[in-house]
Design a protein around this motif. Sequence first.
Motif, PDB file in Angstrom:
ATOM      1  N   ARG B  77     -12.020 -11.329 -15.384  1.00 39.36           N
ATOM      2  CA  ARG B  77     -10.716 -11.920 -15.130  1.00 39.36           C
ATOM      3  C   ARG B  77      -9.618 -10.845 -14.959  1.00 39.36           C
ATOM      4  NH1 ARG B  77      -5.402 -12.484 -17.013  1.00 39.36           N
ATOM      5  NH2 ARG B  77      -4.566 -14.304 -15.994  1.00 39.36           N
ATOM      6  N   PRO B  78      -9.493  -9.862 -15.888  1.00 38.69           N
ATOM      7  CA  PRO B  78      -8.516  -8.797 -15.608  1.00 38.69           C
ATOM      8  C   PRO B  78      -8.900  -7.941 -14.406  1.00 38.69           C
ATOM      9  CG  PRO B  78      -9.666  -8.382 -17.688  1.00 38.69           C
ATOM     10  CD  PRO B  78     -10.030  -9.767 -17.260  1.00 38.69           C
ATOM     11  N   ALA B  79     -10.205  -7.815 -14.122  1.00 35.09           N
ATOM     12  CA  ALA B  79     -10.600  -7.063 -12.922  1.00 35.09           C
ATOM     13  C   ALA B  79     -10.071  -7.779 -11.684  1.00 35.09           C
ATOM     14  CB  ALA B  79     -12.125  -6.926 -12.850  1.00 35.09           C
ATOM     15  N   HIS B  80     -10.139  -9.122 -11.688  1.00 35.23           N
ATOM     16  CA  HIS B  80      -9.570  -9.903 -10.575  1.00 35.23           C
ATOM     17  C   HIS B  80      -8.073  -9.654 -10.466  1.00 35.23           C
ATOM     18  CE1 HIS B  80      -7.928 -13.195  -8.268  1.00 35.23           C
ATOM     19  NE2 HIS B  80      -7.361 -13.713  -9.340  1.00 35.23           N
ATOM     20  N   LEU B  81      -7.376  -9.790 -11.584  1.00 30.72           N
ATOM     21  CA  LEU B  81      -5.916  -9.651 -11.545  1.00 30.72           C
ATOM     22  C   LEU B  81      -5.512  -8.281 -11.000  1.00 30.72           C
ATOM     23  CD1 LEU B  81      -3.318 -10.900 -14.040  1.00 30.72           C
ATOM     24  CD2 LEU B  81      -3.133  -8.578 -13.210  1.00 30.72           C
ATOM     25  N   ASN B  82      -6.144  -7.235 -11.512  1.00 24.56           N
ATOM     26  CA  ASN B  82      -5.729  -5.890 -11.102  1.00 24.56           C
ATOM     27  C   ASN B  82      -6.176  -5.558  -9.688  1.00 24.56           C
ATOM     28  OD1 ASN B  82      -4.376  -4.274 -13.472  1.00 24.56           O
ATOM     29  ND2 ASN B  82      -5.878  -5.645 -14.368  1.00 24.56           N
ATOM     30  N   ALA B  83      -7.367  -6.075  -9.289  1.00 30.94           N
ATOM     31  CA  ALA B  83      -7.816  -5.804  -7.917  1.00 30.94           C
ATOM     32  C   ALA B  83      -6.882  -6.471  -6.917  1.00 30.94           C
ATOM     33  CB  ALA B  83      -9.252  -6.290  -7.718  1.00 30.94           C
ATOM     34  N   VAL B  84      -6.410  -7.691  -7.219  1.00 27.36           N
ATOM     35  CA  VAL B  84      -5.524  -8.334  -6.250  1.00 27.36           C
ATOM     36  C   VAL B  84      -4.071  -7.871  -6.399  1.00 27.36           C
ATOM     37  CG1 VAL B  84      -6.953 -10.362  -5.810  1.00 27.36           C
ATOM     38  CG2 VAL B  84      -5.267 -10.428  -7.651  1.00 27.36           C
ATOM     39  N   ALA B  85      -3.635  -7.519  -7.612  1.00 23.75           N
ATOM     40  CA  ALA B  85      -2.232  -7.122  -7.785  1.00 23.75           C
ATOM     41  C   ALA B  85      -2.001  -5.696  -7.290  1.00 23.75           C
ATOM     42  CB  ALA B  85      -1.813  -7.244  -9.244  1.00 23.75           C
ATOM     43  N   TYR B  86      -2.860  -4.755  -7.715  1.00 26.44           N
ATOM     44  CA  TYR B  86      -2.653  -3.357  -7.330  1.00 26.44           C
ATOM     45  C   TYR B  86      -3.470  -2.988  -6.093  1.00 26.44           C
ATOM     46  CZ  TYR B  86      -0.376  -3.189 -11.814  1.00 26.44           C
ATOM     47  OH  TYR B  86       0.470  -3.463 -12.860  1.00 26.44           O
ATOM     48  N   GLY B  87      -4.688  -3.586  -5.966  1.00 21.82           N
ATOM     49  CA  GLY B  87      -5.520  -3.258  -4.807  1.00 21.82           C
ATOM     50  C   GLY B  87      -5.048  -3.951  -3.548  1.00 21.82           C
ATOM     51  N   TRP B  88      -4.960  -5.280  -3.576  1.00 24.63           N
ATOM     52  CA  TRP B  88      -4.545  -6.008  -2.373  1.00 24.63           C
ATOM     53  C   TRP B  88      -3.027  -6.035  -2.222  1.00 24.63           C
ATOM     54  CZ3 TRP B  88      -4.133  -8.043   2.175  1.00 24.63           C
ATOM     55  CH2 TRP B  88      -3.275  -9.114   2.404  1.00 24.63           C
ATOM     56  N   SER B  89      -2.318  -6.662  -3.172  1.00 23.52           N
ATOM     57  CA  SER B  89      -0.903  -6.972  -2.946  1.00 23.52           C
ATOM     58  C   SER B  89      -0.049  -5.723  -2.781  1.00 23.52           C
ATOM     59  CB  SER B  89      -0.365  -7.821  -4.092  1.00 23.52           C
ATOM     60  OG  SER B  89      -1.138  -8.983  -4.241  1.00 23.52           O
ATOM     61  N   SER B  90      -0.188  -4.771  -3.718  1.00 26.78           N
ATOM     62  CA  SER B  90       0.665  -3.587  -3.641  1.00 26.78           C
ATOM     63  C   SER B  90       0.330  -2.774  -2.405  1.00 26.78           C
ATOM     64  CB  SER B  90       0.489  -2.714  -4.885  1.00 26.78           C
ATOM     65  OG  SER B  90       0.907  -3.418  -6.022  1.00 26.78           O
ATOM     66  N   THR B  91      -0.952  -2.639  -2.093  1.00 31.02           N
ATOM     67  CA  THR B  91      -1.359  -1.818  -0.961  1.00 31.02           C
ATOM     68  C   THR B  91      -0.855  -2.431   0.347  1.00 31.02           C
ATOM     69  OG1 THR B  91      -3.314  -1.391  -2.286  1.00 31.02           O
ATOM     70  CG2 THR B  91      -3.339  -0.564  -0.051  1.00 31.02           C
ATOM     71  N   ALA B  92      -1.012  -3.763   0.474  1.00 30.40           N
ATOM     72  CA  ALA B  92      -0.506  -4.439   1.671  1.00 30.40           C
ATOM     73  C   ALA B  92       1.014  -4.288   1.751  1.00 30.40           C
ATOM     74  CB  ALA B  92      -0.892  -5.915   1.639  1.00 30.40           C
ATOM     75  N   ALA B  93       1.680  -4.454   0.604  1.00 30.48           N
ATOM     76  CA  ALA B  93       3.142  -4.364   0.580  1.00 30.48           C
ATOM     77  C   ALA B  93       3.608  -2.982   1.016  1.00 30.48           C
ATOM     78  CB  ALA B  93       3.658  -4.681  -0.825  1.00 30.48           C
ATOM     79  N   ILE B  94       2.923  -1.942   0.548  1.00 27.51           N
ATOM     80  CA  ILE B  94       3.330  -0.583   0.910  1.00 27.51           C
ATOM     81  C   ILE B  94       3.147  -0.383   2.419  1.00 27.51           C
ATOM     82  CG2 ILE B  94       2.838   1.870   0.601  1.00 27.51           C
ATOM     83  CD1 ILE B  94       1.978   1.154  -2.299  1.00 27.51           C
ATOM     84  N   GLY B  95       2.027  -0.865   2.958  1.00 26.30           N
ATOM     85  CA  GLY B  95       1.787  -0.739   4.396  1.00 26.30           C
ATOM     86  C   GLY B  95       2.880  -1.415   5.209  1.00 26.30           C
ATOM     87  N   VAL B  96       3.220  -2.646   4.828  1.00 22.00           N
ATOM     88  CA  VAL B  96       4.258  -3.378   5.549  1.00 22.00           C
ATOM     89  C   VAL B  96       5.597  -2.662   5.411  1.00 22.00           C
ATOM     90  CG1 VAL B  96       5.576  -5.536   5.568  1.00 22.00           C
ATOM     91  CG2 VAL B  96       3.096  -5.611   5.394  1.00 22.00           C
ATOM     92  N   ALA B  97       5.880  -2.178   4.195  1.00 23.49           N
ATOM     93  CA  ALA B  97       7.163  -1.509   3.959  1.00 23.49           C
ATOM     94  C   ALA B  97       7.278  -0.229   4.785  1.00 23.49           C
ATOM     95  CB  ALA B  97       7.328  -1.201   2.468  1.00 23.49           C
ATOM     96  N   ILE B  98       6.181   0.507   4.930  1.00 22.67           N
ATOM     97  CA  ILE B  98       6.220   1.746   5.719  1.00 22.67           C
ATOM     98  C   ILE B  98       6.598   1.434   7.167  1.00 22.67           C
ATOM     99  CG2 ILE B  98       4.786   3.577   6.707  1.00 22.67           C
ATOM    100  CD1 ILE B  98       3.131   3.504   4.137  1.00 22.67           C
ATOM    101  N   TRP B  99       5.941   0.409   7.726  1.00 20.14           N
ATOM    102  CA  TRP B  99       6.200   0.070   9.122  1.00 20.14           C
ATOM    103  C   TRP B  99       7.642  -0.409   9.296  1.00 20.14           C
ATOM    104  CZ3 TRP B  99       7.357  -4.560  11.712  1.00 20.14           C
ATOM    105  CH2 TRP B  99       7.244  -4.510  13.103  1.00 20.14           C
ATOM    106  N   LEU B 100       8.098  -1.268   8.351  1.00 19.67           N
ATOM    107  CA  LEU B 100       9.466  -1.772   8.450  1.00 19.67           C
ATOM    108  C   LEU B 100      10.472  -0.629   8.339  1.00 19.67           C
ATOM    109  CD1 LEU B 100       9.373  -5.032   6.292  1.00 19.67           C
ATOM    110  CD2 LEU B 100       9.819  -4.881   8.736  1.00 19.67           C
ATOM    111  N   MET B 101      10.181   0.326   7.454  1.00 16.87           N
ATOM    112  CA  MET B 101      11.084   1.476   7.289  1.00 16.87           C
ATOM    113  C   MET B 101      11.224   2.224   8.605  1.00 16.87           C
ATOM    114  SD  MET B 101      12.595   2.320   4.394  1.00 16.87           S
ATOM    115  CE  MET B 101      12.683   4.112   4.383  1.00 16.87           C
ATOM    116  N   ALA B 102      10.084   2.496   9.266  1.00 16.12           N
ATOM    117  CA  ALA B 102      10.149   3.261  10.512  1.00 16.12           C
ATOM    118  C   ALA B 102      10.901   2.466  11.576  1.00 16.12           C
ATOM    119  CB  ALA B 102       8.738   3.594  10.992  1.00 16.12           C
TER     120      ALA B 102
END
Lengths: 67, 486
Positions: B77-102
Motif C-alpha cells: 500500500r505505501p509502495a503504491h502511494l509513493n510510486a504514484v505520488a513521487y514516481g508518476w505524479s511528481s515526474t509528470a508534473a515536472i515534465g509539464v512544468a518544464i515545457w510550460l516554463m519554456a
Amino acid sequence: MTFTLVALFIVVVAFTAIAIGAFGWAAKTGQFHGLEAGARSIFDTDEPIGRPTDHFPERGRKSKASV
Amino acid sequence: MTSPSSSSSPKGPKAALADALDRAAIDASCRLPVLLFFGSAIAWLLVGSVFALLAAIKLTTPEFLADHAWLTFGRVRPAHLNAVAYGWSSTAAIGVAIWLMARLCRVPLRHARILVAAAVLWNLGVAIGVTAILAGASNAIEWLEFPTYAAFILFVSYAFIAVWAVLMFRERRPGHVYVSQWYIFGAFFWFPWLYSVVNSMLVFWPVQGSVQAIINWWFGHNVLGLWFTPIALASTYYMIPKILGKPIHSYYLSILGFWSLALFYSWNGGHHLLGGPIPAWLQSASIVASVMMLIPVITTAINFHMTMRGSFALLRTSPALRFTVFGAMCYTVVSAQGSSMALRSLNKLTHFTHYTIGHAHLGMYAFFTMTMFGAMYYITPRLVRWEWPSAFLIKAHFWLASTGILLMVVSLTLGGLIQGIELENPKVPFLTIVAHTIPWLHARSWSGALLTTGHLAFALSFVLILLRTGKQREGPTLFTKERSFP
C-alpha cells in the motif's frame, strides 16, 4: 531542539521574505496592470485568438480543411 | 508578436511563420528532458497501478500473496502511494512544468543537462525508495515513507530543477509573466520548503508526541495543495485558452485565485486531525482555512466555465481539452467536497472510513492525473513532431479512465458513508460493518482494473508516438496551413 527551532525560524523568515518580495516585485513591474493584455500573452500571430489548436488524430485533415 | 519581423506586419504570413518557427524551436529544445520525465512518469504509473491492484485485491482476499513479506499489505500500500505520488505524479508534473516554463519564457530551453541529470537522479531516488519500502525499510510516516537516503536523492534532484527554473526565468524574453508561471513558481518554491521542513522535523531531529502528527499532516496536505494542485492549475490555465484559441475569461480572477490559494492552503493540514489530541484552536483554524479555500476554487471554476462556454463542442475533437476539462471540473468537485469534509459534523462521520480514500482519489486521479494526461496529449506530438497514431487508443484511455475513476469514487463514497453511519451506532457489531464494506471494495478493485487497462492504452500510445508509427500527419499546431518551409 533549540537548534531545530532556530533553523525553523530562519527558514520561516526566509520564505516569508521571498513571498513578500515576489509580491512586491510583481506589483512594481506592473504584473497587476493591463490584465487583459496578460491574458492574451499566450497567443501569437501564428496561433491567434480564434483558432483552436488541437484535435483528434483521425479528424486532422478534415478540421484542417475547414479552418 | 515577440519577434522583430512581426512588429512590421502584425498579421502577415511572414510574421506567422516567424512565430511558428520560434515556437517549434522552443518545443524542439524541450524534447529530451521533457520526454525523459514523461516516459519515466508513465513507467511509474504502470508500476503504481500494479501495487494498487495488489493492495485492492488484498482488502477483499486477505490471503492473496500474503506469504511473501515483500508483498504484504503494509508494504504494498505505501509502495503504491509513493510510486504514484513521487514516481508518476511528481515526474509528470515536472515534465509539464518544464515545457510550460519554456513556452511562457518564450525562449528555447537552456541548460538541458541540468534537467537530464535531475531526471536520472529523481528516478533513481524513487526506485531506491520504493524498493526500500518493499524490503521493509519504510519510515512509517504517511506520505514520507521513503527512507532518508532515498529522500536525500530526491531533494538533490529537486534542487537541480529549482536552480534551472530560476536560470530559465532570468533568461526569459521581456513581457508579461502569465498566470501559469506564477503557479509553477509557487509550486517550485513551496515543495522544497515542505520537503526540507518535514524531513528535518520528523526524520533527522524528530519532534515528539502529537506535534509529529501535526507536522505530518501539514506536509501531507500541502503536497497536494501546494505542489500538485498549482502545477495542474498552471497546465489548465494554459491548455484551455490555448486549445480554444480564446483568452481566459477573467485574468483578474486567475491572479486572485493564485494569491488566495497561496494564503489559505498551508493552513489546511490540521483538518486531518479533527477530534485528535491536538490544540482545539489549531483544528478550528484549519477548518476556517479549509472553508476559505472556496474563494480560489470558485474563482477558478467560474473562470474555466466562462472560458469554455460556447466551446463545449471542441470536447469532441480535442483529446487534450477533454482530459483537461474533466480534470478542471473534478477540481471544483473535490475542493468543495474537501471543504465540507473539514466541518466537524461531517468529519465525525467520514473520518477513518473509505469516504476519505474516495476523496483522495477524486483529487489525485480525477483532477490531477486527468489534467496531466491532457497536458501530455497536447505536448508530446509537439516534441516528437508526430501526431498520435491511434485515435482509438486515446478514446479507450479516456473512457476507461473516466468510468474507472467515477466507479471508484462513487463506490468508496457510498461504502464509506454506510461504514461511517454504522460506526456511529454502538448496536452494530464491528465485524458486520467490515462485512458491509466488502461489496464496495470489490467495486473498487474492478475500477482499478479499468484504470490499469486505460494506463496500458496510454503507455502503448506513448511508445507508438515515440517510434513515429502510422501515417505521417501534419502536427495540428506546429505550423499554420499556409506555412512554406524555407
